[in-house]
Design a protein around this motif. Structure first.
Motif, short mmCIF file in Angstrom:
data_model
loop_
_atom_site.label_atom_id
_atom_site.label_comp_id
_atom_site.label_asym_id
_atom_site.label_seq_id
_atom_site.Cartn_x
_atom_site.Cartn_y
_atom_site.Cartn_z
N UNK A 57 46.37 32.20 37.33
CA UNK A 57 45.21 31.65 38.02
C UNK A 57 44.44 32.79 38.68
N UNK A 58 43.17 32.95 38.30
CA UNK A 58 42.32 33.98 38.86
C UNK A 58 41.51 33.42 40.02
N UNK A 104 28.29 41.66 34.87
CA UNK A 104 28.26 40.20 34.91
C UNK A 104 28.99 39.61 33.72
N UNK A 105 29.96 38.76 34.00
CA UNK A 105 30.79 38.16 32.94
C UNK A 105 31.79 37.21 33.58
N UNK A 106 32.48 36.47 32.74
CA UNK A 106 33.66 35.74 33.18
C UNK A 106 34.85 36.67 32.99
N UNK A 107 35.62 36.83 34.04
CA UNK A 107 36.77 37.74 34.01
C UNK A 107 38.06 36.95 33.86
N UNK A 108 38.89 37.42 32.94
CA UNK A 108 40.15 36.74 32.63
C UNK A 108 41.33 37.66 32.88
N UNK A 109 42.33 37.10 33.47
CA UNK A 109 43.61 37.76 33.64
C UNK A 109 44.51 37.36 32.47
N UNK A 156 46.93 33.50 29.28
CA UNK A 156 45.60 33.74 29.84
C UNK A 156 45.33 32.78 30.99
N UNK A 157 44.55 33.27 31.97
CA UNK A 157 44.05 32.41 33.02
C UNK A 157 42.79 31.70 32.56
N UNK A 158 42.24 30.90 33.45
CA UNK A 158 41.07 30.10 33.12
C UNK A 158 39.76 30.88 33.30
N UNK A 159 39.83 32.01 33.98
CA UNK A 159 38.65 32.84 34.17
C UNK A 159 37.97 32.62 35.50
#
Length: 124
Positions: free
Chosen positions: A5-6, A91-96, A114-117
């Protein structure tokens, strides 16, 4: 099953800083690498940074080197991304993500979980 979870995304101005956090939960968690990727609208996901989970060695994309710092806290099962001197192109959606593979830490398809971003928007 591992869950990631990010948190920490937001809207900032160019030059500002943000710190993203990723918390892992689930079964015994001991991946080989933890990574951060980002995906801008209409583009493929890009590698941002990765850290060897036990040893702490970090790797960065050239575009963020010197501005971003990845770290991990194995006791808390967390990984973090400190982002300084942010630019509009960040600028972006960042994922762990987490991988149990011993190599290819910069490749999307090497990661198992992967997380949800979390959205990061940098205005100029």
């Amino acid at each position: 099953q591992v869950q990631l979870v990010e948190t920490g995304g937001g809207l900032v101005q160019a030059g500002d800083s943000l710190r993203l956090s990723c918390a892992a939960s689930g079964r015994t968690f001991n991946p080989y690498y933890m990574g951060w990727f980002r995906r801008a609208p209409g583009k493929e996901p890009d590698f941002v940074a990765a850290v060897h989970y036990s040893g702490g060695i970090a790797y960065y994309a050239d575009s963020v080197k010197g501005r971003f710092t990845i770290s991990r806290d194995t006791a808390k099962k967390g990984v973090y991304l400190q982002m300084n001197s942010l630019k509009p192109e960040d600028t972006a959606t960042y994922y762990c993500a987490a991988t149990y593979r011993a190599n290819r830490w910069d490749q999307v398809d090497a990661y198992n979980f992967w997380g949800q971003g979390t959205q990061v928007t940098v205005s100029s």
